[in-house]
Design a protein around this motif. Structure first.
Motif, PDB file in Angstrom:
ATOM      1  N   LEU A 157       4.287   8.188  12.687  1.00  0.00           N
ATOM      2  CA  LEU A 157       3.936   9.569  12.462  1.00  0.00           C
ATOM      3  C   LEU A 157       3.203  10.172  13.836  1.00  0.00           C
ATOM      4  N   LEU A 158       2.406   9.003  14.464  1.00  0.00           N
ATOM      5  CA  LEU A 158       1.968   9.715  15.966  1.00  0.00           C
ATOM      6  C   LEU A 158       2.926  10.092  16.838  1.00  0.00           C
ATOM      7  N   ARG A 159       4.136   9.517  16.898  1.00  0.00           N
ATOM      8  CA  ARG A 159       5.044   9.966  17.799  1.00  0.00           C
ATOM      9  C   ARG A 159       5.659  11.419  17.442  1.00  0.00           C
ATOM     10  N   GLU A 160       5.788  11.591  15.761  1.00  0.00           N
ATOM     11  CA  GLU A 160       6.211  12.830  15.683  1.00  0.00           C
ATOM     12  C   GLU A 160       5.092  13.901  16.078  1.00  0.00           C
ATOM     13  N   ARG A 161       3.794  13.782  15.942  1.00  0.00           N
ATOM     14  CA  ARG A 161       2.739  14.687  16.011  1.00  0.00           C
ATOM     15  C   ARG A 161       2.712  14.930  17.496  1.00  0.00           C
ATOM     16  N   VAL A 162       2.818  13.805  18.558  1.00  0.00           N
ATOM     17  CA  VAL A 162       2.687  13.901  19.879  1.00  0.00           C
ATOM     18  C   VAL A 162       3.968  14.817  20.400  1.00  0.00           C
ATOM     19  N   ALA A 167       5.467  19.898  22.637  1.00  0.00           N
ATOM     20  CA  ALA A 167       6.232  21.025  22.718  1.00  0.00           C
ATOM     21  C   ALA A 167       5.230  22.446  22.778  1.00  0.00           C
ATOM     22  N   ARG A 168       4.175  22.214  21.921  1.00  0.00           N
ATOM     23  CA  ARG A 168       3.145  23.526  21.892  1.00  0.00           C
ATOM     24  C   ARG A 168       2.466  23.719  23.217  1.00  0.00           C
ATOM     25  N   ALA A 169       1.989  22.644  23.850  1.00  0.00           N
ATOM     26  CA  ALA A 169       1.398  22.544  25.158  1.00  0.00           C
ATOM     27  C   ALA A 169       2.299  23.075  26.139  1.00  0.00           C
ATOM     28  N   MET A 170       3.464  22.688  26.145  1.00  0.00           N
ATOM     29  CA  MET A 170       4.262  23.244  27.150  1.00  0.00           C
ATOM     30  C   MET A 170       4.968  24.769  26.956  1.00  0.00           C
ATOM     31  N   ARG A 171       4.698  25.105  26.024  1.00  0.00           N
ATOM     32  CA  ARG A 171       4.972  26.846  25.490  1.00  0.00           C
ATOM     33  C   ARG A 171       3.795  27.391  26.086  1.00  0.00           C
ATOM     34  N   ALA A 172       2.553  26.788  25.565  1.00  0.00           N
ATOM     35  CA  ALA A 172       1.268  27.424  25.887  1.00  0.00           C
ATOM     36  C   ALA A 172       0.866  27.276  27.603  1.00  0.00           C
ATOM     37  N   GLY A 173       1.234  26.545  27.848  1.00  0.00           N
ATOM     38  CA  GLY A 173       0.775  25.826  29.448  1.00  0.00           C
ATOM     39  C   GLY A 173      -0.357  25.223  29.244  1.00  0.00           C
ATOM     40  N   SER A 174      -0.796  24.515  28.309  1.00  0.00           N
ATOM     41  CA  SER A 174      -2.090  23.662  28.058  1.00  0.00           C
ATOM     42  C   SER A 174      -1.644  22.472  28.171  1.00  0.00           C
ATOM     43  N   LEU A 231      -5.703  14.788  21.351  1.00  0.00           N
ATOM     44  CA  LEU A 231      -6.543  15.958  21.446  1.00  0.00           C
ATOM     45  C   LEU A 231      -5.633  16.886  22.129  1.00  0.00           C
ATOM     46  N   GLU A 232      -5.405  17.908  21.294  1.00  0.00           N
ATOM     47  CA  GLU A 232      -4.567  19.246  22.003  1.00  0.00           C
ATOM     48  C   GLU A 232      -5.412  20.225  22.330  1.00  0.00           C
ATOM     49  N   GLY A 233      -4.873  21.160  23.495  1.00  0.00           N
ATOM     50  CA  GLY A 233      -5.499  22.234  23.938  1.00  0.00           C
ATOM     51  C   GLY A 233      -6.539  22.031  24.962  1.00  0.00           C
ATOM     52  N   MET A 272      -3.621  12.182  30.420  1.00  0.00           N
ATOM     53  CA  MET A 272      -3.347  13.587  30.357  1.00  0.00           C
ATOM     54  C   MET A 272      -2.082  13.983  30.580  1.00  0.00           C
ATOM     55  N   TYR A 273      -1.695  14.669  29.782  1.00  0.00           N
ATOM     56  CA  TYR A 273      -0.433  15.595  29.641  1.00  0.00           C
ATOM     57  C   TYR A 273      -0.640  16.856  30.453  1.00  0.00           C
ATOM     58  N   PRO A 274       0.417  17.260  31.397  1.00  0.00           N
ATOM     59  CA  PRO A 274       1.467  16.616  31.964  1.00  0.00           C
ATOM     60  C   PRO A 274       0.982  15.656  33.111  1.00  0.00           C
ATOM     61  N   GLU A 275       0.027  15.516  33.725  1.00  0.00           N
ATOM     62  CA  GLU A 275      -0.311  14.719  34.773  1.00  0.00           C
ATOM     63  C   GLU A 275       0.090  13.354  34.768  1.00  0.00           C
ATOM     64  N   ASN A 276      -0.106  12.701  33.632  1.00  0.00           N
ATOM     65  CA  ASN A 276       0.166  11.108  33.610  1.00  0.00           C
ATOM     66  C   ASN A 276       1.276  10.707  32.596  1.00  0.00           C
ATOM     67  N   GLY A 277       2.038  11.840  32.192  1.00  0.00           N
ATOM     68  CA  GLY A 277       3.188  11.276  31.287  1.00  0.00           C
ATOM     69  C   GLY A 277       3.737  12.543  30.720  1.00  0.00           C
ATOM     70  N   ASN A 278       5.032  12.443  30.268  1.00  0.00           N
ATOM     71  CA  ASN A 278       5.636  13.513  29.513  1.00  0.00           C
ATOM     72  C   ASN A 278       6.086  13.287  28.408  1.00  0.00           C
ATOM     73  N   ASP A 279       5.851  12.102  27.771  1.00  0.00           N
ATOM     74  CA  ASP A 279       6.318  11.698  26.153  1.00  0.00           C
ATOM     75  C   ASP A 279       5.259  10.655  25.887  1.00  0.00           C
ATOM     76  N   LEU A 280       5.352  10.273  24.626  1.00  0.00           N
ATOM     77  CA  LEU A 280       4.327   9.385  23.859  1.00  0.00           C
ATOM     78  C   LEU A 280       4.331   7.848  24.680  1.00  0.00           C
ATOM     79  N   SER A 281       5.599   7.231  24.981  1.00  0.00           N
ATOM     80  CA  SER A 281       5.678   5.950  25.780  1.00  0.00           C
ATOM     81  C   SER A 281       5.031   6.151  27.052  1.00  0.00           C
TER      82      SER A 281
END
Length: 410
Positions: A157-162, A167-174, A231-233, A272-281
């Motif tokens: 479930l964590l993978r789904e939520r990440v 995706a939300r962070a990419m759209r919002a630029g956060s 933690l989002e946003g 931190m996303y996007p500095e340290n990675g672009n996916d859960l792994s």
């Protein structure tokens, strides 16, 4: 207010989504003929009205026509599933079509009934089975997505939520912060006080972590004594720090479990996303490296990921691979340093010293590899080899009729 007849029977709330008043009246009459249950029917004529009802009405089951004034086919099923994800849905349609029935069930309906081929007993049985199937389905989903001990989301479930959060962070630029928390001394506590106390400590830790983040944040158990927080946003470290400090302070507090006062702490790594990675792994790997660094620095600390940690991790991995290969290929050797009698100048003993003849780095002293042997769990195996080899050397010297001497192993 229920009358006497209603009180004596099982009461179920039904949401009937049907645009035909005649068909709706027929369904009501069929449900009234059921003697073992009392069905309390709320009738709406459009999908939109059904969706709006979800705000303040939680039925036990939904009976819905497939074709409504504002929706047709499996779109009706999909929309009702979205608005009432935990409620069983039975389609009651005039379409006597096996393909339509199958598509409806695949879209999420628990059953499909054809108008004109239903009686009260059959409808009651279908509703009862639909409720039971939905309950089983939800339980299977829970087992697949939630940790059984703490009831927190699991890695799946964590993978789904990440994925959704990124995706939300990419759209919002956060940004998004991923934290890995590892409880200090948990194995020691578990071994000393028992697994039951250890399990209760994990449950308490999960509750404390959850209490220190926002409702929209995700807390998951990765396994063992390891947790993850999403933690989002958040875009900067200063936005994450208050949350981390609250969590660490909370987990540092003494916990009383079954009369035992248990003192633990946690080490936290942050990526931190996007500095340290672009996916859960990638984010978990970076956070894990940071957590390892925090744990190495002392208990109850936190560490943000830095690129140098990746280089250090690669060096550790290379060292581990080289040491395991050294054990397999017998690259270790002993050298013997004589011990002299100062009065006579004769050899009275030797000291066995371990050396590693590395194919790439040459002859290395323990300074370069002992810590690695300990970290990677090879120290006992190499230590046994050292003792066995030293004893065999003494035996060979005795067979050569050399003067008996003592040997020290370092």
């Amino acid at each position: 207010m229920l009358d006497k007849g209603e009180e004596e029977h099982e009461v179920r709330d039904v949401l009937l989504v049907e645009d035909s008043l005649i068909d709706a009246q027929l369904m009501r009459r069929l449900l009234r003929r059921v003697t073992s249950s009392y069905y309390r029917v709320t009738h709406v004529r459009t999908l939109n009205d059904a969706v709006l009802s979800a705000e303040d009405f939680v039925p036990d089951v939904i009976l819905a026509d497939l074709n409504l004034p504002d929706s047709r086919g499996t779109q009706t099923v999909a929309s009702l599933q979205t608005s009432y994800p935990d409620i069983p849905l039975v389609i009651v349609s005039a379409w006597e079509d096996e393909a339509v029935s199958l598509r409806s069930v695949k879209a999420g309906a628990q059953d499909y009934l054809v108008k004109g081929h239903i009686d009260g007993a059959n409808l009651h049985r279908v509703i009862r089975y639909a409720i039971e199937r939905k309950r089983t389905e939800l339980e299977l989903v829970r087992l697949a997505h939630f940790d059984q001990l703490t009831s927190l989301p699991n890695r799946t479930l964590l993978r789904e939520r990440v994925d959704h959060a990124l995706a939300r962070a990419m759209r919002a630029g956060s940004g998004v912060a991923t934290l890995i928390l590892d409880m200090d001394r948990f194995k020691e506590i578990n071994d000393m006080l028992g697994h039951e106390i250890g399990d209760k400590l994990l449950i308490e830790a999960a509750q404390r972590i959850r209490a220190n983040v926002r409702d929209q944040d995700t807390v998951a158990r990765l396994g063992g004594d390891e947790f993850a927080v999403l933690l989002e946003g958040v875009s900067e470290a200063k936005e994450v720090l208050p949350v981390i400090e609250r969590i660490i302070a909370s987990l540092n507090e003494v916990t009383t479990i079954d009369g035992h006062e248990v003192k633990s702490s946690t080490s936290v790594g942050i990526a931190m996303y996007p500095e340290n990675g672009n996916d859960l792994s990638e984010l978990l790997r970076a956070a894990d490296l940071a957590m390892y660094q925090a744990k190495s620095s002392g208990r109850g600390r936190y560490q943000f990921f830095a690129s140098a940690m990746q280089e250090e991790a690669q060096s550790r991995h290379a060292l581990e691979w080289a040491l395991r290969r050294a054990v397999e290929r017998n690259e270790f050797e002993l050298v013997y340093q004589p011990q002299l009698c100062l009065r006579t100048g004769t050899v009275i003993g030797v000291e066995a010293l371990l050396r590693w003849m590395s194919p790439t780095r040459g002859l290395l002293t323990p300074y370069h590899f002992i810590a690695g042997l300990e970290e990677f769990g090879l120290i006992n195996e190499v230590g046994e080899w050292v003792l066995r080899t030293a004893c065999e050397q003494i035996r060979r010297w005795h067979q050569m009729d050399l003067v008996p001497m003592r040997i020290a192993v370092n």
